[in-house]
Design a protein around this motif. Structure first.
Motif, PDB file in Angstrom:
ATOM      1  N   PRO A  31       0.820  -1.210   0.000  1.00  0.00           N
ATOM      2  CA  PRO A  31       0.000   0.000   0.000  1.00  0.00           C
ATOM      3  C   PRO A  31       0.859   1.268   0.000  1.00  0.00           C
ATOM      4  N   PRO A  32       0.359   2.299  -0.672  1.00  0.00           N
ATOM      5  CA  PRO A  32       1.079   3.575  -0.617  1.00  0.00           C
ATOM      6  C   PRO A  32       1.000   4.142   0.799  1.00  0.00           C
ATOM      7  N   PRO A  33       1.948   4.982   1.155  1.00  0.00           N
ATOM      8  CA  PRO A  33       1.910   5.587   2.495  1.00  0.00           C
ATOM      9  C   PRO A  33       0.600   6.356   2.708  1.00  0.00           C
ATOM     10  N   PRO A  34       0.128   6.388   3.939  1.00  0.00           N
ATOM     11  CA  PRO A  34      -1.114   7.102   4.226  1.00  0.00           C
ATOM     12  C   PRO A  34      -1.002   8.586   3.855  1.00  0.00           C
ATOM     13  N   GLY A  35      -2.101   9.122   3.346  1.00  0.00           N
ATOM     14  CA  GLY A  35      -2.158  10.544   3.033  1.00  0.00           C
ATOM     15  C   GLY A  35      -1.573  10.929   1.686  1.00  0.00           C
ATOM     16  N   VAL A  36      -1.158   9.962   0.892  1.00  0.00           N
ATOM     17  CA  VAL A  36      -0.574  10.265  -0.412  1.00  0.00           C
ATOM     18  C   VAL A  36      -1.680  10.589  -1.409  1.00  0.00           C
ATOM     19  N   ASP A  37      -1.491  11.669  -2.135  1.00  0.00           N
ATOM     20  CA  ASP A  37      -2.427  12.045  -3.192  1.00  0.00           C
ATOM     21  C   ASP A  37      -1.975  11.375  -4.483  1.00  0.00           C
ATOM     22  N   MET A  38      -2.661  10.314  -4.894  1.00  0.00           N
ATOM     23  CA  MET A  38      -2.272   9.544  -6.072  1.00  0.00           C
ATOM     24  C   MET A  38      -2.520  10.316  -7.372  1.00  0.00           C
ATOM     25  N   ARG A  39      -3.148  11.487  -7.275  1.00  0.00           N
ATOM     26  CA  ARG A  39      -3.332  12.327  -8.467  1.00  0.00           C
ATOM     27  C   ARG A  39      -2.189  13.322  -8.635  1.00  0.00           C
ATOM     28  N   ASN A  40      -1.309  13.386  -7.658  1.00  0.00           N
ATOM     29  CA  ASN A  40      -0.158  14.277  -7.702  1.00  0.00           C
ATOM     30  C   ASN A  40       1.014  13.520  -8.329  1.00  0.00           C
ATOM     31  N   ALA A  41       1.362  13.869  -9.563  1.00  0.00           N
ATOM     32  CA  ALA A  41       2.386  13.140 -10.317  1.00  0.00           C
ATOM     33  C   ALA A  41       3.733  13.138  -9.600  1.00  0.00           C
ATOM     34  N   ALA A  42       4.098  14.242  -8.980  1.00  0.00           N
ATOM     35  CA  ALA A  42       5.390  14.316  -8.294  1.00  0.00           C
ATOM     36  C   ALA A  42       5.424  13.367  -7.099  1.00  0.00           C
ATOM     37  N   GLU A  43       4.321  13.307  -6.374  1.00  0.00           N
ATOM     38  CA  GLU A  43       4.237  12.411  -5.217  1.00  0.00           C
ATOM     39  C   GLU A  43       4.279  10.950  -5.668  1.00  0.00           C
ATOM     40  N   VAL A  44       3.541  10.647  -6.733  1.00  0.00           N
ATOM     41  CA  VAL A  44       3.519   9.282  -7.260  1.00  0.00           C
ATOM     42  C   VAL A  44       4.913   8.889  -7.741  1.00  0.00           C
ATOM     43  N   ALA A  45       5.604   9.793  -8.412  1.00  0.00           N
ATOM     44  CA  ALA A  45       6.963   9.518  -8.900  1.00  0.00           C
ATOM     45  C   ALA A  45       7.906   9.244  -7.733  1.00  0.00           C
ATOM     46  N   ARG A  46       7.773  10.004  -6.659  1.00  0.00           N
ATOM     47  CA  ARG A  46       8.620   9.814  -5.485  1.00  0.00           C
ATOM     48  C   ARG A  46       8.367   8.446  -4.864  1.00  0.00           C
ATOM     49  N   ILE A  47       7.114   8.064  -4.752  1.00  0.00           N
ATOM     50  CA  ILE A  47       6.771   6.769  -4.170  1.00  0.00           C
ATOM     51  C   ILE A  47       7.228   5.639  -5.088  1.00  0.00           C
ATOM     52  N   ALA A  48       7.011   5.794  -6.387  1.00  0.00           N
ATOM     53  CA  ALA A  48       7.384   4.759  -7.360  1.00  0.00           C
ATOM     54  C   ALA A  48       8.878   4.462  -7.310  1.00  0.00           C
ATOM     55  N   ALA A  49       9.668   5.472  -7.048  1.00  0.00           N
ATOM     56  CA  ALA A  49      11.118   5.280  -6.980  1.00  0.00           C
ATOM     57  C   ALA A  49      11.520   4.474  -5.751  1.00  0.00           C
ATOM     58  N   SER A  50      10.691   4.491  -4.732  1.00  0.00           N
ATOM     59  CA  SER A  50      11.077   3.845  -3.477  1.00  0.00           C
ATOM     60  C   SER A  50      10.429   2.478  -3.252  1.00  0.00           C
TER      61      SER A  50
END
Length: 130
Positions: A31-50
């Motif tokens: 699961p993605p970390p709590p509170g992550v906005d999956m519509r925010n491309a920068a946030e998704v990119a940061r999570i995808a890298a990790s």
């Protein structure tokens, strides 16, 4: 002609549904970390890298399953061999957009094109229309 069009469209929809279902399974396992906005491309990119490699492999599995399911549905319904390749072409177009939006490791970018291709080839064998 209508059979070809409708079968191909349904195959495209099946590709999307199958891919989404496998990716939802991946999100349940990782699961993605709590509170992550999956519509925010920068946030998704940061999570995808990790995310771990195993989570990235689930994404490729989703493309494989989606390619196989979508092409199989298109082939069986349309009874027209090019329908599988149309499903694949649209899957690849979606991959290009995804790769432009979210950075991926090179192996995953390449795999995102190979996985649905393998799925389509499997579907052709299963449907026996290729």
């Amino acid at each position: 002609m209508a059979r070809r069009i409708i079968g191909t469209i349904i195959g495209i929809l099946v590709f999307g549904l199958a891919t989404t279902l496998v990716q939802l399974l991946g999100h349940m396992l990782y699961p993605p970390p709590p509170g992550v906005d999956m519509r925010n491309a920068a946030e998704v990119a940061r999570i995808a890298a990790s995310i771990p490699v195993s989570a990235k492999l689930i994404v490729l599995l989703a493309y494989l399953v989606g390619g196989a399911a979508g092409a199989f549905a298109a082939l069986r319904l349309s009874r027209w061999s090019p329908s599988a390749w149309i499903v694949l072409a649209l899957a690849w177009a979606g991959n290009v957009l995804n790769l432009m939006a979210i950075p991926h490791p090179l192996w995953m970018a390449i795999g995102s094109f190979i996985a649905p291709l393998i799925g389509v080839l499997l579907a052709q064998r299963l449907a026996r229309t290729g």
